[in-house]
Design an enzyme around this catalytic site. Structure first.
Site: not given
Ligand code: CAA
Length: 258
Positions: A65, A109, A112, A132
């Protein structure tokens, strides 16, 4: 609807939805989920389409998400807009099969969403996880329930509580994915598989999907009873007769999908 976050293509009887919000690792924002709901509606209504593929682009299937969109949400907002429920679950109601072709990251997500599909083909670079908890929330699109059913309690609990990612090999070992494919062949292999499915008689495909899904919702004896009724109903379809006659006459069947 003009799509900004996905691409919708048709290859014969296969509908392909590719998430193209690659600069945000296909993070699932409201716009994307609205578009995905619409795209699935379109393909479901199209009688020429027999199987769907959902895939990502760039480094991710989907990284979850959209955290930026969720960051300052309040509970009244989440409840009022029916967050997640309103536009995340269309795939689970699709009567046609949906293959998740998972390239790269399928997190939160994204994992999921892949599990809402009927099965997952994984690229060898795929990574799955429910991280998450590492960003201060918990799985909210069925992750705690579907992951536990796919891979069992111990592994699901570890994944959800620690946020650890698993690679494609581990995902295949524990039954999360059906097969692993070299990353550069993922889409072609998904299309080949989807074409095969879409070439089978559409009613039988839909009945079979319904029967397998029932296995997750009921007891064995009720599930077998349900299957038996569906299996008896196949004799109502012209394609049943065609399949049998073609076999007897040693020729390829010509299905009408009815
Ligand atoms: N939401 C919004 N933006 C996201 C994102 C997310 N889930 N995941 C990645 N991005 C964006 C980053 O902010 C970044 O954007 P900018 O260039 O504008 O800063 C771009 O995508 C590239 O990401 P990274 O620079 O972070 O890339 P990385 O290779 O260094 O890291 C990663 C990759 C480990 C996947 C890291 O991006 C990360 O931890 N992302 C979040 C993953 C996460 O926690 N997902 C769960 C979300 S909550 C959810 O899903 C709730 C549910 O159950 C419905």
């Amino acid at each position: 609807m003009i799509y900004e976050t996905l691409r919708l293509e048709r290859r014969g009887r296969v509908g392909i939805v590719t998430l193209v919000r690659a600069d945000a690792l296909n993070a699932l924002n409201e716009r994307l989920m609205d578009e995905l709901t619409h795209a699935v509606d379109v393909l479901e209504a199209d009688a020429e389409i027999g199987c769907l593929i959902l895939t990502g682009s760039g480094r991710a299937f989907a990284a979850g998400a959209d955290i930026k969109e969720m960051a300052f949400k309040t509970y009244p907002q989440a409840y009022g807009e029916d967050f997640i429920t309103r536009n995340w679950e269309r795939i689970t109601r699709t009567r046609k099969p949906v293959i998740a072709a998972v390239n790269g990251l399928a997190l939160g997500g994204g994992c999921e969403l892949a599990m809402m599909c009927d099965f997952i083909l994984a690229a060898d670079n795929a990574r799955f996880g429910q991280p998450e908890i590492t960003v201060g929330v918990m799985p909210g699109a069925g992750g705690t329930q579907r992951l536990a059913r796919f891979i069992g309690k111990s592994k699901a609990m570890e994944m959800c509580l620690s946020g650890r990612m698993m690679d494609a090999a581990e995902a295949e070992r524990c039954g999360l994915v059906s097969r692993i494919v070299p990353a550069d062949q993922l889409l072609e292999e998904a299309i080949r598989t989807a074409e095969k499915i879409a070439g089978h008689p559409q009613p039988m495909v839909m009945l079979t999907k319904e029967a397998v899904n029932r296995a997750y919702e009921t007891t064995l004896s009720e599930g077998v009873r349900f299957e038996r009724r569906l299996a008896q109903s196949v004799f109502a379809f012209a394609d049943q007769r065609e399949g049998a006659v073609a076999f007897i006459e040693k020729r390829a069947p010509e299905y009408k999908h009815r």
